[in-house]
Write a protein that holds these residues in place. Sequence first.
Motif, PDB file in Angstrom:
ATOM      1  N   UNK A 228       0.907  -1.098  -0.281  1.00  0.00           N
ATOM      2  CA  UNK A 228      -0.014  -0.024   0.058  1.00  0.00           C
ATOM      3  C   UNK A 228       0.809   1.342  -0.091  1.00  0.00           C
ATOM      4  N   UNK A 229       2.195   1.178   0.131  1.00  0.00           N
ATOM      5  CA  UNK A 229       2.861   2.356   0.125  1.00  0.00           C
ATOM      6  C   UNK A 229       3.470   2.723  -1.247  1.00  0.00           C
ATOM      7  N   UNK A 230       4.288   3.818  -1.262  1.00  0.00           N
ATOM      8  CA  UNK A 230       4.600   4.584  -2.353  1.00  0.00           C
ATOM      9  C   UNK A 230       6.147   4.472  -2.381  1.00  0.00           C
ATOM     10  N   UNK A 231       6.953   4.007  -3.631  1.00  0.00           N
ATOM     11  CA  UNK A 231       8.427   3.573  -3.485  1.00  0.00           C
ATOM     12  C   UNK A 231       8.912   4.304  -4.524  1.00  0.00           C
ATOM     13  N   UNK A 232      10.139   4.642  -4.425  1.00  0.00           N
ATOM     14  CA  UNK A 232      11.079   5.451  -5.385  1.00  0.00           C
ATOM     15  C   UNK A 232      12.351   4.618  -5.309  1.00  0.00           C
ATOM     16  N   UNK A 233      12.750   4.061  -6.451  1.00  0.00           N
ATOM     17  CA  UNK A 233      13.601   3.056  -6.591  1.00  0.00           C
ATOM     18  C   UNK A 233      14.756   3.972  -7.327  1.00  0.00           C
ATOM     19  N   UNK A 234      15.938   4.114  -6.702  1.00  0.00           N
ATOM     20  CA  UNK A 234      16.985   4.924  -7.163  1.00  0.00           C
ATOM     21  C   UNK A 234      18.225   3.955  -7.720  1.00  0.00           C
ATOM     22  N   UNK A 235      18.313   3.965  -9.092  1.00  0.00           N
ATOM     23  CA  UNK A 235      19.451   3.292  -9.527  1.00  0.00           C
ATOM     24  C   UNK A 235      20.834   3.901  -9.594  1.00  0.00           C
ATOM     25  N   UNK A 236      21.819   3.271  -8.868  1.00  0.00           N
ATOM     26  CA  UNK A 236      22.966   3.679  -8.920  1.00  0.00           C
ATOM     27  C   UNK A 236      24.144   2.569  -9.258  1.00  0.00           C
ATOM     28  N   UNK A 237      25.487   3.060  -9.087  1.00  0.00           N
ATOM     29  CA  UNK A 237      26.531   1.980  -9.491  1.00  0.00           C
ATOM     30  C   UNK A 237      27.035   2.395 -10.930  1.00  0.00           C
ATOM     31  N   UNK A 238      27.604   1.341 -11.564  1.00  0.00           N
ATOM     32  CA  UNK A 238      28.190   1.619 -12.934  1.00  0.00           C
ATOM     33  C   UNK A 238      27.674   0.391 -13.688  1.00  0.00           C
ATOM     34  N   UNK A 239      27.140   0.579 -14.925  1.00  0.00           N
ATOM     35  CA  UNK A 239      26.857  -0.300 -15.944  1.00  0.00           C
ATOM     36  C   UNK A 239      28.159  -0.534 -17.038  1.00  0.00           C
TER      37      UNK A 239
END
Length: 360
Positions: free
Chosen positions: A272-283
């Motif tokens: 039921x929550x609100x989520x922000x996914x932040x992608x970090x690191x090196x690809x």
Amino acid sequence: MKLIHVADLHLASKMESNLSKEQAKLRKRELLDRFGDLIVYACENDVSGILIAGDLFDEKRIAKMVKQRVLDEMRMHPEITFFYLQGNHDRSDFLMDVDLSEIPNLKLFSKDEWISYDFGEAVITGREITPENAKTFAMNLVLDQAKTNIVMLHGQEVNYIGKDKTEIIPLPELRGKYIDYLALGHIHSYKKDRLDDRGEYCYCGCLEGRGFDELGQKGFVLLKVEDHKVESEFVPFAKRIFHEVDVELSEEDDMPSVLRRIHGACDELPTEDLVKVVLTGNTGVDFDVDMDRILREFSEAFFFLKVQDKSAIKVHYEDFLNDKSLKGEFVRLMEKQDMDEDTKGTIVEIGIRALMGEEL
């Protein structure tokens, strides 16, 4: 005696910065319902008074339905006294054309002077801060040393950095004033600390988060006043919580592994929550994060999901020594440029992403 210290409910917020129109409409209704839930909690837990330390509303113009709901809740619960101190968002028409004699359990404060109410085992005192009184209001506060004193104010600390600017709470000038509990509003995160040897000051935070700048559990503070002492406890109460989750990528990642990493980081969060996914690191150079695929994968996982790609491409220049493609030519050209590595890496990343887009 029990009291509730709450602030920054921001009822009738638009809630449209992240959400769809349907979600924003639901969240607006949930914020209003949560005010009603707070009163139910008060009734069930023998709470005598609710201290609203500013920003009950979000806009100067209040929808008639919202205004009526708040007034109805107060009228229907005469056993609870509402102490309402206006904040910087509350310069509104909330009480215009309202017969206050019909709501004797609603107690108000003034910008012109300190107002005190003898209430059970405590004296509750407050004043609304304005640019005109900001420099002098603290010195005009006079309290009875023999009483249990709760003071209400709405404003920011000296070092507070936020979107909404309001007047400063001069904590040093309030020390030695016989304050047992300083109930503050304006900062949307819970914070409690000593004011002086006698009392403490507390920002209860907001009742519900409204954006990803208001992460974590939100709620109110429950006060217990007994034998000239005030005990305070934070009570989590938000219906939905905002989370920000960092997911670090590596050069070895492909989309299936990225999805697995996100699942691992988010699977324990409430749906039921609100989520922000932040992608970090090196690809890797040849990998492009498929944002649409991530959103499709998690579209039903949470009430709302947002993904922000802050990952960077890791460039190994030696890998492009013999690459005859346009990409190889570009990387070799950038390697020869006289600039710092961070700037060079940023330009290479932008260029490679643009070239990859052309090749799709």
